[in-house]
Design an enzyme around this catalytic site. Structure first.
Site, PDB file in Angstrom:
ATOM      1  N   HIS A  41       0.499  -1.334   0.155  1.00  0.00           N
ATOM      2  CA  HIS A  41       0.142  -0.195   0.323  1.00  0.00           C
ATOM      3  C   HIS A  41       0.725   1.494   0.197  1.00  0.00           C
ATOM      4  O   HIS A  41       0.661   2.286   0.103  1.00  0.00           O
ATOM      5  CB  HIS A  41      -0.910   0.258   1.572  1.00  0.00           C
ATOM      6  CG  HIS A  41      -2.344  -0.662   1.234  1.00  0.00           C
ATOM      7  ND1 HIS A  41      -3.493  -0.446   1.069  1.00  0.00           N
ATOM      8  CD2 HIS A  41      -1.730  -2.735   1.183  1.00  0.00           C
ATOM      9  CE1 HIS A  41      -4.330  -1.388   0.683  1.00  0.00           C
ATOM     10  NE2 HIS A  41      -3.285  -2.671   0.921  1.00  0.00           N
ATOM     11  N   THR A  42       2.121   1.079  -0.289  1.00  0.00           N
ATOM     12  CA  THR A  42       3.043   2.263  -0.088  1.00  0.00           C
ATOM     13  C   THR A  42       2.771   2.831  -1.691  1.00  0.00           C
ATOM     14  O   THR A  42       2.696   4.032  -1.794  1.00  0.00           O
ATOM     15  CB  THR A  42       4.007   1.625   0.142  1.00  0.00           C
ATOM     16  OG1 THR A  42       4.962   0.797  -0.417  1.00  0.00           O
ATOM     17  CG2 THR A  42       4.458   1.698   1.846  1.00  0.00           C
ATOM     18  N   ASP A  43       2.668   1.795  -2.696  1.00  0.00           N
ATOM     19  CA  ASP A  43       2.997   2.180  -4.551  1.00  0.00           C
ATOM     20  C   ASP A  43       1.611   3.823  -4.528  1.00  0.00           C
ATOM     21  O   ASP A  43       2.336   4.886  -5.107  1.00  0.00           O
ATOM     22  CB  ASP A  43       2.209   1.244  -5.096  1.00  0.00           C
ATOM     23  CG  ASP A  43       1.301   0.647  -5.160  1.00  0.00           C
ATOM     24  OD1 ASP A  43       0.502   0.916  -3.772  1.00  0.00           O
ATOM     25  OD2 ASP A  43       0.409   0.075  -6.087  1.00  0.00           O
ATOM     26  N   SER A  74     -12.353 -16.699 -22.946  1.00  0.00           N
ATOM     27  CA  SER A  74     -10.837 -17.283 -21.977  1.00  0.00           C
ATOM     28  C   SER A  74     -11.080 -18.634 -22.549  1.00  0.00           C
ATOM     29  O   SER A  74     -11.818 -20.335 -22.604  1.00  0.00           O
ATOM     30  CB  SER A  74     -10.851 -16.939 -20.574  1.00  0.00           C
ATOM     31  OG  SER A  74     -10.340 -17.783 -19.460  1.00  0.00           O
ATOM     32  N   GLY A 129      -7.311 -14.936  -7.527  1.00  0.00           N
ATOM     33  CA  GLY A 129      -7.785 -14.302  -5.938  1.00  0.00           C
ATOM     34  C   GLY A 129      -6.683 -14.431  -5.757  1.00  0.00           C
ATOM     35  O   GLY A 129      -7.732 -13.937  -3.868  1.00  0.00           O
ATOM     36  N   ALA A 130      -6.041 -14.645  -5.321  1.00  0.00           N
ATOM     37  CA  ALA A 130      -4.569 -14.916  -5.301  1.00  0.00           C
ATOM     38  C   ALA A 130      -3.549 -13.945  -4.179  1.00  0.00           C
ATOM     39  O   ALA A 130      -2.791 -14.137  -3.383  1.00  0.00           O
ATOM     40  CB  ALA A 130      -3.773 -16.199  -5.186  1.00  0.00           C
ATOM     41  N   GLY A 131      -3.932 -12.579  -4.792  1.00  0.00           N
ATOM     42  CA  GLY A 131      -2.933 -11.682  -4.220  1.00  0.00           C
ATOM     43  C   GLY A 131      -2.002 -11.799  -5.004  1.00  0.00           C
ATOM     44  O   GLY A 131      -1.417 -11.131  -4.818  1.00  0.00           O
ATOM     45  N   GLU A 167      -7.029   0.284 -15.003  1.00  0.00           N
ATOM     46  CA  GLU A 167      -8.113  -0.354 -13.106  1.00  0.00           C
ATOM     47  C   GLU A 167      -8.322   0.348 -13.224  1.00  0.00           C
ATOM     48  O   GLU A 167      -9.686   0.393 -12.412  1.00  0.00           O
ATOM     49  CB  GLU A 167      -6.612  -0.680 -12.794  1.00  0.00           C
ATOM     50  CG  GLU A 167      -5.477  -1.933 -12.942  1.00  0.00           C
ATOM     51  CD  GLU A 167      -6.577  -3.105 -12.236  1.00  0.00           C
ATOM     52  OE1 GLU A 167      -7.175  -3.100 -11.028  1.00  0.00           O
ATOM     53  OE2 GLU A 167      -6.968  -4.187 -12.931  1.00  0.00           O
ATOM     54  N   ASP A 179       2.447  -3.356  -9.328  1.00  0.00           N
ATOM     55  CA  ASP A 179       1.922  -4.965 -10.064  1.00  0.00           C
ATOM     56  C   ASP A 179       2.520  -4.324 -11.575  1.00  0.00           C
ATOM     57  O   ASP A 179       3.033  -5.286 -12.486  1.00  0.00           O
ATOM     58  CB  ASP A 179       0.385  -4.947 -10.069  1.00  0.00           C
ATOM     59  CG  ASP A 179       0.035  -5.117  -8.905  1.00  0.00           C
ATOM     60  OD1 ASP A 179       0.433  -5.433  -7.513  1.00  0.00           O
ATOM     61  OD2 ASP A 179      -1.090  -5.178  -8.256  1.00  0.00           O
TER      62      ASP A 179
END
Length: 389
Positions: A41-43, A74, A129-131, A167, A179
């Site tokens: 959360h620093t980005d 997909s 969903g795994a981060g 995003e 990311d």
């Protein structure tokens, strides 16, 4: 085609594309997911992060069309064939995985780039969903393809900003640039030390194997989404903290400023600020230790990062905490949750000789707690986005 280890997958994807859309793709591109070693959360606070691209990727086979029609499929088959008009894209209207490629097309249009219709077939082995940033892997693969096929000529920094806009403004997730930067700018055997204020990158050696270590990823199977309220509320708290403290971003607050900040902020906002300030400092310390001493010397920093996310930023969950605590108790030299939080994965830096002990102990602990059995696997730093065929 290609003679790389990806050749069978590329050939299979190209063959499926041809049978689905009637002719061969113009090319196949891939982009990796990422693990964030430290710096959470620093980005979006213009701070420092230290992710690396992983050896799990999203692949897209793409062919440009001569009209405005977009057809997306997909290999997961969960949505079937989805069609859209590239000239009529509306933010937050797309559903499921298709919002990521459509968001990229939309973001390129916002830059004045003419994007024609296209056919796209996507496959991915980045856990959802795994981060591990499965969504950004898709976006980075797609923007790599469209950047080349449209002749846009964007460099990595501009592709990072375009996917961030996709995003933020199309998908509706208030994410930063970490990311995409890892996925587009990663390098085998290195972590990406990113300054999120100016996008400068330093590749930092991170070879756990050489140090006799493995980096385990523990996917808790607790799904999370950046487009939900938890992530957004943390960002709002950070923006409030910066405003009250009179700085452009929390990047500009140092450890020595925290005592004064505690008297100016409410208790919740102060804890959010304290996490960002101390996390930035941990990133800098981790870079220094990796550069001078190696991976075996960063364990305590990983532990401190998790405690800060659990207690100050409050983005952990019981499954993540159990994964971290159990890993440490059975031999890991450091462990933390990774990613945006509220679920996803933990990482555990573990001596090779203790890997199986950690795996077995975590599975037992989850079973005893009544949690879903986690997926546990290793990752290594891999190359960034590239064309495969």
């Amino acid at each position: 085609m290609t003679s790389t280890p990806d050749a069978p997958a590329v050939s299979a994807l190209s063959g499926l594309f041809e049978s689905t859309f009637g002719s061969a793709p113009d090319g196949v591109w891939q982009a990796p997911g990422r693990v964030n070693l430290i710096g959470e959360h620093t980005d979006y606070n213009e701070g420092f992060v230290l992710p690396f691209a992983i050896d799990k990727t999203a692949k897209v086979a793409v062919r440009i069309r001569h009209d405005s029609r977009v057809r997306l499929l997909s290999t997961f088959g969960e949505q079937g064939l989805v069609e859209a008009d590239v000239d009529m894209l509306v933010p937050e209207a797309a559903k499921g995985w298709t919002k990521y490629p459509l968001g990229v097309a939309w973001a390129l249009q916002q830059r004045g780039i003419l994007v024609p219709g296209f056919d796209l077939l996507m496959d991915s082995d980045v856990p959802l969903g795994a981060g591990l940033s499965s969504s950004h892997a898709i976006e980075c693969a797609v923007i790599s393809a469209l950047n080349e096929l449209t002749g846009a000529g964007l460099g990595a920094e501009d592709m990072v900003l375009a996917t961030q806009r996709a995003e933020n403004d199309f998908v509706g997730a208030p994410t930063g640039i970490m990311d995409q930067s890892a996925s587009l700018r990663g390098s085998k055997g290195h972590a990406v030390f990113l300054d999120c204020r100016d996008q400068s990158v330093q590749l930092v050696p991170f070879d756990a194997q050489e140090a006799g270590l493995v980096l385990l990823v523990i996917d808790t199977k607790v799904s999370h989404s950046h487009a939900d309220g938890g992530y957004a509320s943390r960002r709002v708290s950070c923006e409030l903290g910066a405003q009250v403290l009179g700085v452009p971003a929390l990047r500009d607050v140092g450890i020595g400023d925290l005592e004064e900040a505690s008297g100016l902020l409410d208790s919740t906002t102060f804890r959010r600020v304290r996490h960002i300030v101390t996390e930035n400092d941990r990133v800098l310390q981790t870079v220094e230790r990796l550069t001078t001493d190696g991976p075996a010397h960063i364990g305590r920093l990983l532990d401190a990062s998790h405690a800060s996310m659990r207690d100050d930023f409050e983005i952990s969950c019981p499954e993540l905490d159990l994964a971290v605590e159990t890993s440490r108790a059975h031999g890991a030299i450091g462990a933390r949750m990774t990613g945006g939080g509220f679920g996803g994965s933990a990482i555990a830096l573990t001596p090779v000789g203790h890997e199986q002990d950690v795996r077995d102990a975590v599975v037992r602990a989850f079973a005893a707690a009544g949690f879903t059995t986690p997926d546990i696997f290793t990752v290594t730093p891999a190359a960034g986005a590239t064309r495969l065929a």
